[in-house]
Design a protein around this motif. Sequence first.
Motif, short mmCIF file in Angstrom:
data_model
loop_
_atom_site.label_atom_id
_atom_site.label_comp_id
_atom_site.label_asym_id
_atom_site.label_seq_id
_atom_site.Cartn_x
_atom_site.Cartn_y
_atom_site.Cartn_z
N SER A 1 0.91 -1.10 -0.11
CA SER A 1 0.15 0.04 0.17
C SER A 1 0.81 1.29 0.07
CB SER A 1 -0.98 -0.03 1.09
OG SER A 1 -0.17 0.54 2.22
N HIS B 1 2.34 3.52 -3.40
CA HIS B 1 1.75 4.65 -4.17
C HIS B 1 2.46 5.66 -4.66
CE1 HIS B 1 0.90 7.45 -1.18
NE2 HIS B 1 0.91 6.37 -0.51
N ARG C 1 -3.34 -0.98 -7.35
CA ARG C 1 -4.35 -0.07 -8.00
C ARG C 1 -4.00 1.10 -8.73
NH1 ARG C 1 -5.46 0.92 -3.11
NH2 ARG C 1 -6.11 2.94 -2.56
N ASN C 2 -3.04 1.69 -7.69
CA ASN C 2 -2.52 3.38 -7.92
C ASN C 2 -1.32 3.28 -9.01
OD1 ASN C 2 -4.29 4.97 -6.35
ND2 ASN C 2 -3.21 3.92 -4.61
N LYS D 1 -2.76 10.11 4.24
CA LYS D 1 -2.13 10.12 2.89
C LYS D 1 -3.51 10.35 1.98
CE LYS D 1 2.22 9.14 3.59
NZ LYS D 1 2.14 9.29 5.07
N GLY E 1 -8.25 8.29 -0.45
CA GLY E 1 -7.23 7.78 0.32
C GLY E 1 -6.39 6.68 -0.13
N LEU E 2 -5.03 6.93 0.15
CA LEU E 2 -4.03 6.25 -0.79
C LEU E 2 -3.60 5.35 -0.04
CD1 LEU E 2 -1.95 8.96 -2.45
CD2 LEU E 2 -3.59 7.67 -3.46
N GLU E 3 -3.46 5.42 1.50
CA GLU E 3 -2.84 4.41 2.44
C GLU E 3 -3.51 4.20 3.80
OE1 GLU E 3 1.17 4.31 3.90
OE2 GLU E 3 1.77 5.78 2.40
#
Lengths: 213, 502
Positions: A115, A118, A144-145, B200, B227-229
Motif C-alpha cells: 500500500s 503508491h 491499483r494506483n 495520505k 485515500g491512498l494508504e
Amino acid sequence: MLFSWTSSLRNRRLRKRNAYFGYTLRFYGPNVAAAYYILSLKGGFRYAGQTEWFRTDQRGNFSWDFINHKDSPLEEVDMSHTDINYTGLGNLEGQRSLRSLSLRGCTEVDDWFLSRLHVFQDSLEELDISHCPGITTGGLVALRNLKGLRRLDVSSLSRISTPGLVIILLEEMLPHCQITATGYDHSLAQEEEEGREQMEGQSEEDTSRAGIR
Amino acid sequence: MYFCLASRQKHIHSGRYLESYFEIIRATVHFGVKNLILAGVFTYSLQSQLEAMRKKATDALPGSSWSPLEQNPNLPPERADIVIVGGGVVGWSIAYWLKKKEMVRGGVRVVVVERDPTYSRASTVLSAGGIRQQFSLPENIHLSLASADFMRNINEHLGVLNEDPVDLQFNHSGYLFLASENVAHIMEENYSTQRYAGAKVSLLSPTQLKEKFPWISTDGVALASYGLENEGWFDPWSLLNAFRRKAMSMGVIQCIGEVTGFKYTTNIMTTVDGEQVDFKRIKQVRVQMPNSLEYQPVECAIVVNAAGAHSGKLAEMMGIGFGPKDTIAGIPLPVEPRKRYIYVVHCPDGPGLDTPFLIDYSGIYVRREGLGGNYIAGTSPEEEEEPDTTNMEVDHQFFEEKVWPYLAHRVPAFEKLKVTSAWAGFYDYNTFDQNGIIGMHPLVNNVYFATGFSGHGLQHSPAVGRAVAELILDGNFKTLDLSAFGFRRIMAQEPMLERNIV
C-alpha cells in the motif's frame, strides 16, 4: 519466554536494519542515503543514466564508489531475498524516478508494504513480488494506483486462495500491464474430472465382468 | 477406602456390594488382578464404579477443585478491580490494553461482562468494517492513524504463542468521497487538516476521477477525495477474536451475563451557592446469569461503560440523568441505538478489484465484498425517518427508495443488480454531536465511558482502548490527547461536530 525472546530479538534486528537513514540523508543527500540503505540490506541498484549495477558480494562488502554520484536518482532497485519492510521503504520514498523494483522472495513484504508503493505511481514500470509469503489478495488491491506499471510478476504467492480469479481481476484492474503468474496449480478442476472418469471407467469394467460372470 | 465404600448412597444393592467388594479385595490380594480378569469377575459396571470411587477419593484429598457447596462455574469472581461492561471490540480492546500496561503481572483483575456470547446483535460484527482517515477533526484522524498502525503490526501486538497468526483480511482499497459544488469547500478544508495530521489523501478533479475509475458517472461531482494508504476494510470478527484471545491469554476473565444493577454510595456535598450535588461511587456491579435469576454482585473499583448501543440504558442504571433539568445531574448520557441497514447486492458487471469504499454526497456508500461481484451498500436515513430499534428486521423498501436510485445514478453498472441478502445493526449513536465520549463522568466518580462513536467505534477501537487504559492506569492521556472527547463538551452543551460532506 525463550520463544518470545527470540521473536522480539528478531523484531529488534529487523527494526534496526530498516531504520531511517537520517544521518546519511543529512550529509549526503537522499540518493546516496537510499543507495547506502539498499547496500546495507545486501540489495543492488542502478543509477539513472548509468549501466553498471552496485551490488554487495557474498560477505556483504561493497565498494564505496556510489558516494560519488550524489545527484543521480536511482532507476532500478533489486531487493530480492532481503529484509526490507514497511518502515524501510521510507528510505526509498524520495526516489520519484524509480522504474523497476524487484522484491522477489522478501519475507517481510506484506500488504501494508504494497500500500505504500503508491509514491512511485508515476514512474514505476516493473514490479516483481513473486515468492513473498506475506502478500494476500487485499494487498494486491493496493497496486491499483500504479497506473504506469507495465510488467508485474506475482508468481507463487502462497497466501492467495483463488489465484486464477485474482489474476484475471488484476489484469482487469491494470489493463496496460503484462502479468506473469507462474507456480500456481490451476488444473485442479481438470484433475477432479479425470479422476471421476477413471472411476466411472472402472465401475463399467466391474459391471461388465459381473455380467460375464 | 472403607469410607468410600460405606458412604455410597446412590447404590441400589449396597449391602451385597459391600460383601462382594471385600471378596474382590481378598481375591485380588491372593490371586492377582490378571486372574480375576481371566475369571471374568470384572464386569463393566463394576469397573466404572471403581473408577468413580477412585475419583471421589482424589477429590476428597486437598488440592482438587471439588467443594461440597455446588457453585455455578460461570459466575464472575466476587471481587475484581475493573469491570468492563460490554464485550464488543471496544470493551476487549480496553481489556487488552489494561493488561498490557499493568506494571506487575496480575496487577489488575479485569472482568469483561458480555450478555450475548453469540454476538448476534452486537454492532461490532454487523459492521461494514471500514477504516478511513478522512475526517475533519484532527483527533479522529489521529485515532484512525494509530489504529491502522496497530493493525499493521497486529501479530506483534496480539499474537499468541502456539496459535495461528491473526489474519484481518485487510483490503487496502481506500475510501473515495465525492462532493458536490456546495460542499466542495468543506472537502478542501478537510483535505488540508488530513494532510497536516499525516493522512495520505489525494484530491481528484472530475476528469481525473473519470480517468481513474471509468465506471463512475461524474455527474454532479465537483471534487473527490481519495485515500491512498491505511484505508480500506477488514474483518471485524477477526479483530474482536484476536483482542479476546490475547486478553484472555493475559488473564482477563470473561463473564457471560447481563448487568442488571449497581450498588453505589452517594456523597452529598453542597456547592458555594448552597446547591446540593450527589457524588456517586459504584461499589458493586450486579451481574445476572443468562436465562436464570441467579446473580453475582461483583465488588469493583472501576467500571468501564463500553456497552455500545445500550450504553444509555446502562447509564440510567447508574443514576445518570435523573437530577433537576437544568443542572449537570440532569443531563443523561446522549447515546441511543440507531438501526442501520446493510444490503448485499450481486452485480456481475460491476466495478472490479480496485473498487474503493465509495461514499457519495447523497449519503449512500458501497464497497466490494469478496471476488465474485458482490457489493455491500447502504445509506444513513434522515433524522425524521429513523427506523424502529426494537427489532432487527430489515426494510427492503428502504433499499428501493433510498439506496438504489442514488447508487444507479452514481455507478451506471448498478442499474442491473440483485439484492442477495441484508442485515440490520445498531449504531451507538451520540445524539449530541455524533462523536465518541471518552472519559470519566463528573458525578459518578469511578465510571469511565468509551461509547457513542456513531459508526466509527470499530475503526478507532485499538487507539481508544489504549487511551482508556492510559486514563485508568496512568491518570491522564499519554499518547493521544483525547480530552476533547470528554464529558465537558456535553455538560457545557458545546457540540464538537464533524464537518462531513454527507
